[in-house]
Enzyme design. Sequence first.
Site, short mmCIF file in Angstrom:
data_model
loop_
_atom_site.label_atom_id
_atom_site.label_comp_id
_atom_site.label_asym_id
_atom_site.label_seq_id
_atom_site.Cartn_x
_atom_site.Cartn_y
_atom_site.Cartn_z
N HIS A 226 12.25 3.74 1.32
CA HIS A 226 13.08 2.37 1.44
C HIS A 226 12.83 1.84 0.04
CE1 HIS A 226 8.64 1.39 1.83
NE2 HIS A 226 9.08 0.17 1.55
N GLU B 234 11.64 0.66 -5.74
CA GLU B 234 10.63 -0.25 -6.00
C GLU B 234 9.98 0.16 -7.38
OE1 GLU B 234 7.82 -0.88 -2.58
OE2 GLU B 234 9.79 -1.02 -1.39
ZN LIG Z 1 4.60 -0.70 1.14
#
Ligand SMILES: [Zn+2]
Length: 274
Positions: free
Chosen positions: A116, A135
Amino acid sequence: MKILIAADMEGVTGVVHWDQVMPGHPEYPRFCRLMTGDVNAAIRGAFAGGATSAVVTDGHYEGRNILIEELDSRAKLNSGSPSPLSMVQGVDEDINGVIFVGYHARMGAINAILDHTWSDERVSGVWINGQAFGEAGLNGAVCGHFNVPVIMASGDQTLCAEVRELFGNKIETAQVKKAVSRMSAECLPPAVTASLIEETARRAVINLRNKKTPKPLKVTKPINLLVKFEQSEMADKAALMPNATRTVERRVEYVAPDMVTIYLAFRTMLALAR
Ligand SMILES: [Zn+2]
């Protein structure tokens, strides 16, 4: 030699399911202990490699996962949320290198545990200047803004490949599990991953002292951020951000002169999209 250890939870030893990283779930406390164990291994390795100070940033959920009572006493802990730089709170020009612990691959990656990008429910993809970023990329580029390289990462094999693609082959990686789907992996036990992470961190800091680490991740300015949202109303809400543009489908774009502004804009758009 100051090291920042930026920790997330999905890439921690043994994690294969959201329940294990969700505060309030009965399984969650076990994995807080495992996360603290992975972080402690990185701290031990960093000091063994020549670090003189270490700051740990708890970057998962609301930043309250690491067990401070079990944390190596040589480190300090950034805990809680929000903080100005979130998952890399504490990074500045005085930090010499950053270690990612417990990281996961970006949204859409194949064979990646809990892939994600920031929000599984809201974000279906992020691009910086047209390049897909997760990320690791977003946080790494914020470190790059301060001229700080990412010297190591731990997580599954897909995260390890993602950071090599982003930061180059000089980054050290500790693969603690081999994902065979989004929620299934062959996992090494903590007794094994502790020494793996420790030895990898030690090598990464020695590389840093020998100037053999990746360069800080720099993105070309002005920086274009493109976020694709999961639902149309989320894109509608995110586009309320001044100077953001709703382009096609569920995509919102934003341009800024530097990576810290991009990072703040991204998090603001996600907050609006709730
Ligand atoms: Zn996390």
